[in-house]
Design a protein around this motif. Structure first.
Motif, PDB file in Angstrom:
ATOM      1  N   GLY A 322       6.854  -4.216  -1.473  1.00  0.00           N
ATOM      2  CA  GLY A 322       5.940  -4.833  -0.518  1.00  0.00           C
ATOM      3  C   GLY A 322       5.001  -3.879   0.174  1.00  0.00           C
ATOM      4  N   ILE A 323       4.825  -2.679  -0.415  1.00  0.00           N
ATOM      5  CA  ILE A 323       3.975  -1.684   0.250  1.00  0.00           C
ATOM      6  C   ILE A 323       2.504  -2.095   0.270  1.00  0.00           C
ATOM      7  N   PHE A 324       2.114  -2.972  -0.656  1.00  0.00           N
ATOM      8  CA  PHE A 324       0.715  -3.409  -0.719  1.00  0.00           C
ATOM      9  C   PHE A 324       0.460  -4.671   0.124  1.00  0.00           C
ATOM     10  N   MET A 365      -1.996  -9.635   0.849  1.00  0.00           N
ATOM     11  CA  MET A 365      -0.808  -9.587   0.019  1.00  0.00           C
ATOM     12  C   MET A 365      -1.209  -9.434  -1.441  1.00  0.00           C
ATOM     13  N   ALA A 366      -0.600  -8.438  -2.097  1.00  0.00           N
ATOM     14  CA  ALA A 366      -0.822  -8.276  -3.534  1.00  0.00           C
ATOM     15  C   ALA A 366      -0.078  -9.385  -4.268  1.00  0.00           C
ATOM     16  N   ARG A 457     -11.494   0.969   6.479  1.00  0.00           N
ATOM     17  CA  ARG A 457     -11.166   1.547   7.777  1.00  0.00           C
ATOM     18  C   ARG A 457      -9.686   1.405   8.150  1.00  0.00           C
ATOM     19  N   VAL A 458      -9.008   0.393   7.586  1.00  0.00           N
ATOM     20  CA  VAL A 458      -7.629   0.135   8.007  1.00  0.00           C
ATOM     21  C   VAL A 458      -6.648   0.124   6.830  1.00  0.00           C
ATOM     22  N   VAL A 459      -6.880  -0.742   5.847  1.00  0.00           N
ATOM     23  CA  VAL A 459      -5.888  -0.973   4.800  1.00  0.00           C
ATOM     24  C   VAL A 459      -5.672   0.264   3.926  1.00  0.00           C
ATOM     25  N   ILE A 460      -6.760   0.807   3.384  1.00  0.00           N
ATOM     26  CA  ILE A 460      -6.633   1.973   2.503  1.00  0.00           C
ATOM     27  C   ILE A 460      -5.996   3.163   3.236  1.00  0.00           C
ATOM     28  N   PRO A 461      -6.389   3.474   4.481  1.00  0.00           N
ATOM     29  CA  PRO A 461      -5.695   4.563   5.189  1.00  0.00           C
ATOM     30  C   PRO A 461      -4.196   4.320   5.352  1.00  0.00           C
ATOM     31  N   VAL A 462      -3.789   3.055   5.589  1.00  0.00           N
ATOM     32  CA  VAL A 462      -2.367   2.755   5.723  1.00  0.00           C
ATOM     33  C   VAL A 462      -1.635   3.001   4.402  1.00  0.00           C
ATOM     34  N   ILE A 463      -2.232   2.539   3.295  1.00  0.00           N
ATOM     35  CA  ILE A 463      -1.615   2.755   1.982  1.00  0.00           C
ATOM     36  C   ILE A 463      -1.566   4.245   1.654  1.00  0.00           C
ATOM     37  N   ASN A 464      -2.660   4.963   1.918  1.00  0.00           N
ATOM     38  CA  ASN A 464      -2.699   6.399   1.632  1.00  0.00           C
ATOM     39  C   ASN A 464      -1.682   7.165   2.463  1.00  0.00           C
ATOM     40  N   ASP A 465      -1.434   6.678   3.674  1.00  0.00           N
ATOM     41  CA  ASP A 465      -0.434   7.335   4.518  1.00  0.00           C
ATOM     42  C   ASP A 465       0.951   7.201   3.893  1.00  0.00           C
ATOM     43  N   LYS A 466       1.245   6.044   3.301  1.00  0.00           N
ATOM     44  CA  LYS A 466       2.535   5.852   2.650  1.00  0.00           C
ATOM     45  C   LYS A 466       2.620   6.628   1.346  1.00  0.00           C
ATOM     46  N   LEU A 467       1.502   6.655   0.606  1.00  0.00           N
ATOM     47  CA  LEU A 467       1.489   7.417  -0.635  1.00  0.00           C
ATOM     48  C   LEU A 467       1.428   8.922  -0.387  1.00  0.00           C
ATOM     49  N   GLY A 468       1.066   9.296   0.839  1.00  0.00           N
ATOM     50  CA  GLY A 468       0.883  10.714   1.162  1.00  0.00           C
ATOM     51  C   GLY A 468       2.152  11.532   1.095  1.00  0.00           C
ATOM     52  N   LYS A 469       3.302  10.860   1.089  1.00  0.00           N
ATOM     53  CA  LYS A 469       4.553  11.612   0.946  1.00  0.00           C
ATOM     54  C   LYS A 469       4.642  12.249  -0.426  1.00  0.00           C
TER      55      LYS A 469
END
Length: 496
Positions: A322-324, A365-366, A457-469
């Motif tokens: 559910g990350i997307f 929601m994906a 401005r919001v969605v992509i930064p949130v996803i990138n923050d999770k993928l940033g690990k």
């Protein structure tokens, strides 16, 4: 090969079904023929399962092997200088007198390994050669003989012109762990000299000649045995290493080998499963890796091939986690004030239904796992989903505004930081289609502009923050990647 295996397996079932109408003879005859067919098919199916395509490939080149040799020899010298050796006792005849002796407190004072060579042995493993090595060892001695006084002292041992060749056999075990065993060990020692530092004159006559022969014999007997024991310990450590690596709270990577390492004259290939699973669910994805090869280059020490399958299994795992799926509300939309006042600039019809300025909630929601494509110098990701837009009224109730389908195209930027593959997304294009609306019809292009702004401005930064690990890369012998270069190529099949 998993992909080929799936196709062949389907053809086998089809042929069996076609042949079923042509059986002749009684039921027992038919059953016997069926059993014979299965006995002939099972080995083929087993081979296909054992030769699964990898999701990741690791290649170590001669340049990498040479670097490993240099580091390994330095570590070996340091370890030998700290090595402790057991005492050694025995009895020897000197003229007509039996002499009991003890050699103790061995200490390596110096070791020199001027020439070393390492090479790949095709089909087997790795060869390591040492030439013209020497060592200086100090120890204590004591002797006692009947009717003769006891004596003790020290001596220095000089070993020179030592030649050693070791061949490691590289393979794998049933759990997908790397396995290393001693295949061959050849030793030659040119000279062993003993210099006694103290003791009576008869002791010199006894010890100097005897010790040189005895120590030479001991070295011949024990060096290869000791090397074999050390390699067995190394092999045990490989088998203890976890092949399942945790990425974050959502996903894990399976780094187990899917086939025995392939050793060629210029390199060794390790084929890893490279599947990313949701935590707690190790069901294989409903797709298989396609065969791919690495470029035939040797200017780098190590090459890591990341297949489309690896990224595809990652998007599936994160989709299932559910990350997307993201809800944008006033709390996380700090980049802009997400209210009906902003939204009505894109959907003027909202002003007729919301008289006062209210906060807005976007639920994204994906609806299917994102599709991944690796092409020349390009990584693309398509996300198909839905969006629902609500207004939060002054009495805290939620009023539905509109809903629609989304298709987004993003570019994936890949970097390697601290042994991790980092993927960050950049929105390229967005398409929106209206499904339902509580405010009537409106201009779709304006809504696409609004949603594009919200995603950037919001969605992509949130996803990138999770993928940033990041995705932890295989860490062979605790190596660190220096100056990594990422190159995306078209998938091609290769056996080497």
């Amino acid at each position: 090969m998993a992909a080929v295996g799936g196709v062949v397996h389907g053809l086998l079932l089809l042929r069996m079904r076609k042949g079923g109408a042509s059986w002749r003879g009684g039921p027992s005859d038919k059953g016997e023929k069926m059993r014979k067919m299965w006995y002939s098919f099972l080995p083929c199916l087993l081979v296909l399962q054992l030769e699964a395509n990898p999701g990741l490939k690791v290649r170590i080149t001669q340049k990498g092997l040479d670097y490993g040799r240099k580091i390994g020899i330095e570590l070996l010298k340091q370890r030998v200088l700290k090595e402790t050796f057991p005492s050694w006792s025995g009895q020897e005849s000197f003229s007509l007198v039996k002499v009991n002796y003890t050699i103790s407190r061995f200490k390596v004072d110096a070791v020199d390994i001027p020439e070393t060579f390492a090479s790949f042995i095709p089909g087997t493993g790795v060869s390591l050669s040492v030439a013209h090595a020497s060592a200086t060892i100090s120890a204590d001695w004591s002797v006692a003989a009947w009717l003769l006084s006891k004596d003790q002292g020290g001596f220095t041992l000089f070993i020179s012109e030592l030649f050693l060749e070791i061949v490691f056999k590289v393979s794998w075990d049933s759990t997908g762990h790397l396995s290393v065993l001693l295949h061959n060990c050849q030793l030659s020692i040119g000279s062993v000299k003993v210099q006694l530092n103290e003791g009576s004159s008869w002791i010199y006559s006894f010890l100097s000649g005897f010790l040189e022969k005895a120590i030479h014999s001991k070295l011949d007997e024990n060096i290869c045995l000791n090397i074999e024991y050390k390699i067995q310990m190394m092999d045990a450590q490989f088998r203890k290493q976890k092949v399942l690596s945790q990425i974050d709270a959502f996903a894990q990577i399976d780094y187990s080998l899917v086939s025995s390492p392939a050793v060629f004259k210029s390199h060794i290939n390790l084929d890893l499963k490279g599947t990313i699973y949701p935590v707690g669910n190790h069901t294989d994805p409903p797709f298989v890796p396609a065969p791919f090869g690495l470029p035939n280059k040797g200017d780098s020490m190590l090459y890591l091939g990341v297949s489309n399958y690896f990224l595809k299994s990652a998007t599936l795992a994160y989709y299932r986690a559910g990350i997307f799926n993201i809800t944008i509300s006033k709390d996380i939309a700090t980049a802009f004030n997400l209210t009906t006042a902003i939204l009505k600039d894109f959907v003027p019809e909202i002003a007729l239904h919301c008289q006062t300025v209210c906060p807005v909630i976007l639920k994204l929601m994906a609806t299917s796992p994102p599709a991944v494509s690796l092409q020349s110098d390009t990584c693309s990701l398509w996300i198909t989903g839905s969006v629902e837009v609500f207004a939060v009224l002054p009495n805290s109730t939620i009023q539905y505004i509109f809903a629609g389908n989304l298709t987004t195209s993003t570019r994936g930027n890949l970097t390697v930081i601290k042994q991790k593959l980092i993927i960050s997304l950049l929105l390229k294009r967005l398409q929106f289609s209206l499904l339902r609306s509580a405010v009537g019809f409106f201009q779709i292009s304006l809504v696409e502009n609004f949603l594009s702004y919200a995603l950037r401005r919001v969605v992509i930064p949130v996803i990138n923050d999770k993928l940033g690990k990041g995705f932890p890369l295989p860490n062979l012998a605790h190596t660190t990647l220096v100056g990594p270069v990422i190159k995306m190529n078209q998938v091609r099949s290769s056996s080497s």
